[in-house]
Enzyme design. Structure first.
Site, PDB file in Angstrom:
ATOM      1  N   THR A  13     -23.532 -35.188  17.799  1.00  0.00           N
ATOM      2  CA  THR A  13     -22.375 -34.159  17.485  1.00  0.00           C
ATOM      3  C   THR A  13     -21.632 -33.883  18.976  1.00  0.00           C
ATOM      4  O   THR A  13     -20.485 -33.946  19.300  1.00  0.00           O
ATOM      5  CB  THR A  13     -22.759 -33.101  16.639  1.00  0.00           C
ATOM      6  N   VAL A  14     -22.557 -33.132  19.832  1.00  0.00           N
ATOM      7  CA  VAL A  14     -22.325 -32.408  21.075  1.00  0.00           C
ATOM      8  C   VAL A  14     -21.781 -33.776  21.943  1.00  0.00           C
ATOM      9  O   VAL A  14     -21.005 -33.674  22.812  1.00  0.00           O
ATOM     10  CB  VAL A  14     -23.221 -31.611  21.637  1.00  0.00           C
ATOM     11  N   ALA A  33     -11.962 -31.388  39.236  1.00  0.00           N
ATOM     12  CA  ALA A  33     -13.175 -31.353  39.821  1.00  0.00           C
ATOM     13  C   ALA A  33     -13.369 -31.881  41.293  1.00  0.00           C
ATOM     14  O   ALA A  33     -13.998 -31.783  41.958  1.00  0.00           O
ATOM     15  CB  ALA A  33     -14.199 -32.349  38.943  1.00  0.00           C
ATOM     16  N   LYS A 105     -31.560 -24.987  24.426  1.00  0.00           N
ATOM     17  CA  LYS A 105     -31.682 -23.513  24.589  1.00  0.00           C
ATOM     18  C   LYS A 105     -33.424 -23.286  24.419  1.00  0.00           C
ATOM     19  O   LYS A 105     -34.020 -22.532  24.857  1.00  0.00           O
ATOM     20  CB  LYS A 105     -31.213 -22.567  23.782  1.00  0.00           C
ATOM     21  N   GLU A 129     -24.714 -24.042  30.638  1.00  0.00           N
ATOM     22  CA  GLU A 129     -23.528 -23.156  29.733  1.00  0.00           C
ATOM     23  C   GLU A 129     -23.650 -23.297  28.227  1.00  0.00           C
ATOM     24  O   GLU A 129     -23.417 -22.492  27.532  1.00  0.00           O
ATOM     25  CB  GLU A 129     -22.371 -23.495  30.353  1.00  0.00           C
ATOM     26  N   GLU A 190     -28.282 -26.316   8.593  1.00  0.00           N
ATOM     27  CA  GLU A 190     -28.956 -27.358   8.663  1.00  0.00           C
ATOM     28  C   GLU A 190     -29.752 -27.465   7.356  1.00  0.00           C
ATOM     29  O   GLU A 190     -29.980 -26.688   6.767  1.00  0.00           O
ATOM     30  CB  GLU A 190     -29.911 -27.479   9.813  1.00  0.00           C
ATOM     31  N   LYS A 205     -31.865 -18.164  22.698  1.00  0.00           N
ATOM     32  CA  LYS A 205     -30.675 -17.668  23.702  1.00  0.00           C
ATOM     33  C   LYS A 205     -30.616 -16.204  24.317  1.00  0.00           C
ATOM     34  O   LYS A 205     -30.279 -16.103  25.419  1.00  0.00           O
ATOM     35  CB  LYS A 205     -29.338 -17.757  22.588  1.00  0.00           C
TER      36      LYS A 205
HETATM   37  N1  HSE Z   1     -27.569 -23.627  15.101  1.00  0.00           N
HETATM   38  C1  HSE Z   1     -26.917 -23.023  16.022  1.00  0.00           C
HETATM   39  C2  HSE Z   1     -26.122 -21.763  14.885  1.00  0.00           C
HETATM   40  C3  HSE Z   1     -26.023 -23.363  16.858  1.00  0.00           C
HETATM   41  O1  HSE Z   1     -26.071 -21.701  13.818  1.00  0.00           O
HETATM   42  O2  HSE Z   1     -25.315 -21.108  15.753  1.00  0.00           O
HETATM   43  C4  HSE Z   1     -26.855 -24.122  17.934  1.00  0.00           C
HETATM   44  O3  HSE Z   1     -27.407 -23.406  18.756  1.00  0.00           O
END
Ligand code: HSE
Length: 437
Positions: A13-14, A33, A105, A129, A190, A205
């Site tokens: 995804t990312v 940049a 993270k 970030e 998930e 985080k």
């Molecule tokens: N699973 C996380 C959330 C996103 O629900 O915010 C990724 O860190």
């Protein structure tokens, strides 16, 4: 202008979002940049998926270790996740003199001290970030934008899954289990939501933010973590009647004697902006001595929002690539030899207000017994409601809010209250933060 060559590890995804945004905005990104940023190699176990996303415009491999050793690669972007292979890859990339951009993270919260030490030794950057609050540039804000300040505390809604669930529980008065199933069906949660609903993701985080905010090493193992699985719709409704919303907050507070680092469901006054962050959105409130409170809001997950953060790091690393390592922005905001080894305080020593819900016999003297126990433990009552017993019942609910107290005293009082013969079952206890400056 010689392009900077990027090796992308993981094009889910990312990773897919990163490819898309980097391609779509290539011209503007290059102007910012100073050099084109090109993903020249992609490593993924699913080569078919990688081919579909890249359309053959990058070299595809299924061995990520080949990428971290490739002399042609300048920056490795790690989007695999987890702490096993990803850790080996990041350390190998650093060892091979590559800069690293990661959204991982868990890896940083649990092994960040080792990773940053290795990067420091090799004179390379590890940028992250995207690891906290997805697209919100909170790392940049804490590390650079607020660099003049002493940061006093921060409180964040940093997990979208749980914020979505809490919003739905409040809006519809539904139970946790029911909303979790709905969130899974909608793709907000998930298939295995454990890390989100048990608070681990938010704690990763919060650990990273605490480290940057206060200049302390990562101390995930000392964080106090409670998720939302035990939260009942009844308490969300009572909190509402008292003027509060319940949010899963990641809280980091610097005190004279240490740092509070905790994640738990928290009552927040409904009038605060943070209390009104709904659905899967994220927000972080930071209290600092010079600027006062600042609030950062946005999407904490998703392909392009997270790619926004990954690419911001790619641009940063590209700009600083040639700078003298001694004069780059330090990984954890403070110079590496200036990190302070101040302790993370045990949860018993943390201070906040409390919400308590008690099921009691409705007869004379019950309230007096309870308030006596609270007074004995130096706990002052802020607000209290008592419901009339339901038709035909002899028991009722008492809900009370306390002023700020030490957790140890709250626990001692609750133990004595639960031992009263007029009190049925366990006291429901939630923490409360006024979040005023
Ligand atoms: N699973 C996380 C959330 C996103 O629900 O915010 C990724 O860190």
């Amino acid at each position: 202008m010689k392009p900077i060559n990027v090796g992308l590890l993981g094009i889910g995804t990312v990773g897919g979002g990163t490819w898309t945004v980097l391609t779509r905005n290539a011209e503007e990104i290059t102007r910012r940049a100073g050099r084109p940023i090109c993903i020249t190699t992609v490593a993924d176990r699913n080569l078919e998926r990688a081919r579909t996303v890249t359309g053959g415009a990058a070299r595809l491999v299924d061995d990520a270790f080949a990428v971290v050793k490739d002399p042609e690669i300048d920056i490795v972007v790690e989007l695999i996740g987890g702490c096993t292979v990803a850790k080996d890859l990041v350390l190998a990339a650093i060892e091979n003199g590559k800069h690293v951009v990661t959204a991982n993270k868990a890896l940083l919260a649990m092994h960040g001290n080792e990773i940053f030490a290795a990067a420091q030794k090799k004179g390379v950057m590890v940028a992250f970030e995207a690891a906290v609050a997805g697209g919100i540039p909170i790392i940049k804000a804490l590390r650079e934008g607020l660099t003049a300040n002493r940061i006093q505390w921060l409180a964040g809604i940093i997990n979208g899954t749980t914020n979505f669930i809490l919003s739905e529980m409040r809006d519809k008065g539904l139970a946790f289990d029911v909303v979790l199933k709905e969130a899974q069906a909608l793709g907000y949660a998930e298939a295995d939501p454990t890390f989100d609903i048990e608070g681990n993701d938010a704690a990763h985080k919060a650990t990273i933010m605490a480290s940057i905010a206060f200049g302390v090493p990562m101390q995930y193992e000392r964080a106090h973590i409670e998720g939302i699985t035990q939260l009942q719709a009844t308490d969300i409704a009572y909190a509402e009647q008292l003027g509060y919303r319940i949010k899963l907050l990641g809280i980091a507070r610097k005190r004279e004697d240490g740092v509070e680092l905790r994640v738990h469901p928290t009552l927040v006054p409904a009038r605060r902006l943070l209390a009104n962050v709904e659905g899967a959105m994220n927000a972080v409130l930071v209290q600092a001595d010079a600027v006062g409170p600042t609030l950062y809001y946005g999407k904490g997950a998703g392909d392009e929002p997270t790619a926004s953060a990954v690419i911001a790091d790619l641009v940063d690393v590209t700009r600083m690539h040639t700078a003298d390592p001694e004069h780059r922005v330090p990984h954890l905001a403070f110079q590496p030899d200036q990190l302070e080894d101040i302790p993370v305080l045990p949860i018993d020593e943390c201070r906040c207000g409390y919400y308590m819900r008690l099921r009691v016999d409705d007869k004379p003297g019950v309230l007096a017994d309870i308030t006596r126990i609270l007074a004995d433990n130096d706990i002052s009552i802020d607000a209290l409601i008592q419901k009339a017993p339901a038709e035909g019942e002899s028991q009722t609910d008492i809900i009370l809010l306390t002023h700020i107290t030490v957790e140890r005293n709250a626990n001692a009082a609750i133990a004595r209250i639960e031992a009263l013969p007029v009190v049925a079952g366990k006291v429901v206890r939630l923490r409360m933060e006024e979040l005023d400056s």
